[in-house]
Design an enzyme around this catalytic site. Structure first.
Site, PDB file in Angstrom:
ATOM      1  N   ASP A 113      35.425 -15.196 -14.507  1.00 24.24           N
ATOM      2  CA  ASP A 113      34.808 -16.398 -15.069  1.00 24.24           C
ATOM      3  C   ASP A 113      35.941 -17.378 -15.369  1.00 24.24           C
ATOM      4  OD1 ASP A 113      32.853 -18.121 -16.223  1.00 24.24           O
ATOM      5  OD2 ASP A 113      33.393 -17.385 -18.214  1.00 24.24           O
ATOM      6  N   GLU A 146      32.578 -17.045 -10.422  1.00 25.04           N
ATOM      7  CA  GLU A 146      31.491 -17.981 -10.672  1.00 25.04           C
ATOM      8  C   GLU A 146      31.916 -19.370 -10.223  1.00 25.04           C
ATOM      9  OE1 GLU A 146      28.271 -19.067 -14.119  1.00 25.04           O
ATOM     10  OE2 GLU A 146      30.151 -18.160 -14.741  1.00 25.04           O
ATOM     11  N   ASP A 158      33.285 -14.744 -22.644  1.00 22.34           N
ATOM     12  CA  ASP A 158      33.972 -14.980 -21.371  1.00 22.34           C
ATOM     13  C   ASP A 158      34.058 -13.702 -20.544  1.00 22.34           C
ATOM     14  OD1 ASP A 158      34.848 -17.867 -21.705  1.00 22.34           O
ATOM     15  OD2 ASP A 158      35.703 -16.962 -23.502  1.00 22.34           O
TER      16      ASP A 158
END
Length: 166
Positions: A12, A72, A144
């Protein structure tokens, strides 16, 4: 690990905090391995911060030896300068596994949410809760790291569909 098991590094991207999570996927079974965040010094120059992300991810890859990675996709926000800096961080996040010859899947936030929660419009708390339900050993994951684990779970679902083992 046999040929039907793959170790996935979910990522991420973030300039301040880059979340990472490692799972193993074998058929429909997911197994938690590890998670964490790479933190950067927010007072350092941009180039130094990007280097900190890269070095942190290199250590994770060397320690956990994933078979592949998933990242992502970055969403565009209202501040163009912030979007650009996040894009640079994402570039480093893509580069780190590529330098270890890992294939890297890329997934939109909606696709990640849909694969983990069942709805592409789920909020971050729903994603975090479902990750911790699917991977109970990740119950102390920060948002996160939980997001990174969600990306890894998404990749496990979609790589099964798109990958034939030889």
């Amino acid at each position: 690990m046999d040929k039907t098991t793959q170790r996935i590094l979910g990522l991420d991207p973030g300039l301040r905090l880059t979340g990472w999570g490692i799972i193993e996927s074998a058929g429909n079974h997911l197994r938690y391995i590890a998670h964490g965040v790479v933190k950067t010094d927010e007072h350092a120059d941009l180039a130094i911060r990007l280097q900190q992300i890269y070095k942190g991810l290199q250590q994770v890859i060397q320690q956990y030896t994933p078979d592949c990675a998933a990242v992502e996709e970055v969403f565009v926000n209202k501040n163009p300068a912030s979007t650009l800096k996040l894009g640079m961080a994402r570039g480093v996040v893509l580069l780190a596994p590529a330098n270890h010859h890992l294939s890297v899947g890329e997934y939109s936030a909606n696709k990640v949410k849909k694969s983990v929660v069942g709805s592409g419009h789920a909020d971050k708390m729903q994603v975090e809760s479902m990750v911790k339900l699917l991977l109970p050993d990740a119950r102390d994951a920060t948002k996160d790291a939980a997001d990174a684990l969600a990306v890894a779970i998404c990749h496990a679902h979609f790589s099964r569909v798109n990958h034939k083992w030889t």
